[in-house]
Design a protein around this motif. Structure first.
Motif, PDB file in Angstrom:
ATOM      1  N   LYS A  53       0.827  -1.207   0.000  1.00 40.24           N
ATOM      2  CA  LYS A  53       0.000   0.000   0.000  1.00 40.24           C
ATOM      3  C   LYS A  53       0.863   1.259   0.000  1.00 40.24           C
ATOM      4  CE  LYS A  53      -4.217  -1.693   2.162  1.00 40.24           C
ATOM      5  NZ  LYS A  53      -5.153  -1.532   3.312  1.00 40.24           N
ATOM      6  N   GLN A  54       1.963   1.205   0.727  1.00 42.58           N
ATOM      7  CA  GLN A  54       2.879   2.335   0.793  1.00 42.58           C
ATOM      8  C   GLN A  54       4.293   1.802   0.951  1.00 42.58           C
ATOM      9  OE1 GLN A  54       2.330   5.779   0.504  1.00 42.58           O
ATOM     10  NE2 GLN A  54       4.545   5.699   0.351  1.00 42.58           N
ATOM     11  N   PRO A  55       5.128   1.855  -0.106  1.00 44.74           N
ATOM     12  CA  PRO A  55       6.517   1.393   0.045  1.00 44.74           C
ATOM     13  C   PRO A  55       7.226   2.163   1.157  1.00 44.74           C
ATOM     14  CG  PRO A  55       5.969   1.743  -2.257  1.00 44.74           C
ATOM     15  CD  PRO A  55       4.828   2.303  -1.460  1.00 44.74           C
ATOM     16  N   GLN A  56       7.995   1.432   1.974  1.00 41.39           N
ATOM     17  CA  GLN A  56       8.729   2.036   3.073  1.00 41.39           C
ATOM     18  C   GLN A  56      10.156   2.384   2.634  1.00 41.39           C
ATOM     19  OE1 GLN A  56       7.031   2.692   6.093  1.00 41.39           O
ATOM     20  NE2 GLN A  56       5.365   2.108   4.708  1.00 41.39           N
ATOM     21  N   PHE A  57      10.874   3.016   3.526  1.00 36.85           N
ATOM     22  CA  PHE A  57      12.228   3.487   3.207  1.00 36.85           C
ATOM     23  C   PHE A  57      13.084   2.318   2.722  1.00 36.85           C
ATOM     24  CE2 PHE A  57      16.646   4.272   4.432  1.00 36.85           C
ATOM     25  CZ  PHE A  57      16.877   5.456   3.748  1.00 36.85           C
ATOM     26  N   GLY A  58      13.705   2.477   1.562  1.00 34.97           N
ATOM     27  CA  GLY A  58      14.591   1.462   1.011  1.00 34.97           C
ATOM     28  C   GLY A  58      13.914   0.506   0.055  1.00 34.97           C
ATOM     29  N   GLN A  59      12.596   0.352   0.160  1.00 31.29           N
ATOM     30  CA  GLN A  59      11.895  -0.545  -0.749  1.00 31.29           C
ATOM     31  C   GLN A  59      11.758   0.125  -2.114  1.00 31.29           C
ATOM     32  OE1 GLN A  59       8.370  -1.274   1.659  1.00 31.29           O
ATOM     33  NE2 GLN A  59       9.187  -3.260   2.330  1.00 31.29           N
ATOM     34  N   THR A  60      12.160  -0.590  -3.154  1.00 33.22           N
ATOM     35  CA  THR A  60      12.347   0.032  -4.461  1.00 33.22           C
ATOM     36  C   THR A  60      11.060   0.217  -5.266  1.00 33.22           C
ATOM     37  OG1 THR A  60      12.841  -2.175  -5.330  1.00 33.22           O
ATOM     38  CG2 THR A  60      14.712  -0.811  -4.637  1.00 33.22           C
ATOM     39  N   ARG A  61       9.999  -0.504  -4.943  1.00 34.92           N
ATOM     40  CA  ARG A  61       8.747  -0.405  -5.692  1.00 34.92           C
ATOM     41  C   ARG A  61       7.624  -0.996  -4.862  1.00 34.92           C
ATOM     42  NH1 ARG A  61      11.677  -4.577  -7.573  1.00 34.92           N
ATOM     43  NH2 ARG A  61      10.660  -6.616  -7.795  1.00 34.92           N
ATOM     44  N   SER A  62       6.394  -0.851  -5.351  1.00 32.34           N
ATOM     45  CA  SER A  62       5.249  -1.336  -4.588  1.00 32.34           C
ATOM     46  C   SER A  62       4.864  -2.774  -4.950  1.00 32.34           C
ATOM     47  CB  SER A  62       4.051  -0.408  -4.792  1.00 32.34           C
ATOM     48  OG  SER A  62       3.708  -0.328  -6.159  1.00 32.34           O
ATOM     49  N   THR A  63       4.930  -3.152  -6.222  1.00 29.94           N
ATOM     50  CA  THR A  63       4.562  -4.510  -6.643  1.00 29.94           C
ATOM     51  C   THR A  63       5.782  -5.418  -6.555  1.00 29.94           C
ATOM     52  OG1 THR A  63       2.852  -3.651  -8.123  1.00 29.94           O
ATOM     53  CG2 THR A  63       3.602  -5.909  -8.496  1.00 29.94           C
ATOM     54  N   PHE A  64       5.655  -6.525  -5.830  1.00 33.79           N
ATOM     55  CA  PHE A  64       6.843  -7.358  -5.580  1.00 33.79           C
ATOM     56  C   PHE A  64       6.602  -8.852  -5.733  1.00 33.79           C
ATOM     57  CE2 PHE A  64       4.621  -6.968  -1.566  1.00 33.79           C
ATOM     58  CZ  PHE A  64       4.675  -8.235  -1.025  1.00 33.79           C
ATOM     59  N   GLY A  65       5.422  -9.261  -6.189  1.00 41.09           N
ATOM     60  CA  GLY A  65       5.175 -10.691  -6.344  1.00 41.09           C
ATOM     61  C   GLY A  65       3.774 -10.955  -6.874  1.00 41.09           C
ATOM     62  N   ARG A  66       3.417 -12.223  -6.853  1.00 39.43           N
ATOM     63  CA  ARG A  66       2.119 -12.627  -7.392  1.00 39.43           C
ATOM     64  C   ARG A  66       1.605 -13.826  -6.603  1.00 39.43           C
ATOM     65  NH1 ARG A  66      -0.983 -11.702 -11.761  1.00 39.43           N
ATOM     66  NH2 ARG A  66      -2.258 -13.413 -12.584  1.00 39.43           N
ATOM     67  N   LEU A  67       0.280 -13.931  -6.516  1.00 41.67           N
ATOM     68  CA  LEU A  67      -0.345 -15.079  -5.877  1.00 41.67           C
ATOM     69  C   LEU A  67      -1.453 -15.604  -6.779  1.00 41.67           C
ATOM     70  CD1 LEU A  67      -0.572 -16.916  -3.376  1.00 41.67           C
ATOM     71  CD2 LEU A  67      -2.299 -15.340  -2.500  1.00 41.67           C
ATOM     72  N   ASP A  68      -1.255 -16.811  -7.300  1.00 41.65           N
ATOM     73  CA  ASP A  68      -2.284 -17.508  -8.060  1.00 41.65           C
ATOM     74  C   ASP A  68      -2.970 -18.506  -7.133  1.00 41.65           C
ATOM     75  OD1 ASP A  68      -1.686 -16.215 -10.502  1.00 41.65           O
ATOM     76  OD2 ASP A  68      -0.026 -17.611 -10.838  1.00 41.65           O
TER      77      ASP A  68
END
Length: 231
Positions: free
Chosen positions: A96-111
């Motif tokens: 919902k909100q990337p924190q300090f150091g996290q490079t982006r918001s989308t980081f994976g997938r769940l099927d």
């Protein structure tokens, strides 16, 4: 406790529907095969929290709404029916909100592969071609998580899990002729995550750990299909 009571109520209603179907077993059975597509309304799945004092802030992880598809095999008996259903959903995992150091918001997938046994009650109307119905069911969900390498770090990839679920909903069957009908429905699915809420799943290289936000994961499904009938 509230979820356990809800699950108990659903199971009790499911058993009652099964008894009703069994009592009408001598009546003629018609079969429907229904491929369908739909819209998956996802919700928050994980929470993140700092793994040490060097990181600050917390945020939620949501699954994005997405396309869904599947099929149903339904045995219709007078005013009730029982069916086996398969539903495939797939959503991106998004902070919902990337924190300090996290490079982006989308980081994976769940099927998710969902397998259900559903019980249906029909309510005849003045128009014999239009039949509203209610549905309840139980089944299991097989999860297929995938985390991007830069968020996973040195951790092992999350494992697939088989989880209990139940669902309930409302819909309508609109007959176009003796063989073909349109089926429209909306349902709510509740899945037991099978893990304690506070149990950590993994920690990323940016100093944040992830855990389930709830012991129960809720999601909505809006679906439209074409049914073909045979005896």
């Amino acid at each position: 406790m509230r979820h356990l009571k809800s699950a108990g109520a659903v199971l009790a209603a499911t058993i009652a529907a099964a008894v009703l179907c069994a009592s009408n077993a001598s009546a003629q059975v018609k079969w429907d095969v229904t491929p369908f597509v739909g819209y998956y309304i996802a919700s928050d799945l994980f929470d993140t929290y700092p793994s040490s004092g060097t990181a600050a802030g917390t945020t939620g992880v949501e699954l994005t709404n997405s396309f869904a598809w599947g099929g149903r095999l339904t045995a219709i008996n007078r005013r009730g029916a029982i069916e086996f259903a398969y539903t495939r959903t797939g959503s991106d995992m998004k902070l919902k909100q990337p924190q300090f150091g996290q490079t982006r918001s989308t980081f994976g997938r769940l099927d998710i592969d969902n397998y259900d046994i559903n019980f249906i009650g029909y309510e005849p109307t003045g128009n014999p071609k239009v039949t509203p119905f209610g549905v309840i069911g139980i089944g299991w969900s097989i999860t297929h998580p995938s985390i991007d390498g830069d968020f996973l770090g040195s951790n092992p990839s999350p494992e697939s899990n088989s989880l209990f679920n139940f669902n309930f909903g409302l819909g309508v069957r609109i007959a176009m002729n003796e063989k073909i009908a349109t089926r429209l429905e909306g349902r709510w699915r509740v899945t037991d995550t099978n893990l304690e809420t506070s149990s950590g799943l993994w920690c990323d290289p940016f100093g944040y750990c992830y855990s389930y936000s709830s012991n129960w994961y809720d999601a909505g499904e809006l679906e439209a299909g074409i049914s073909y009938s045979f005896k």
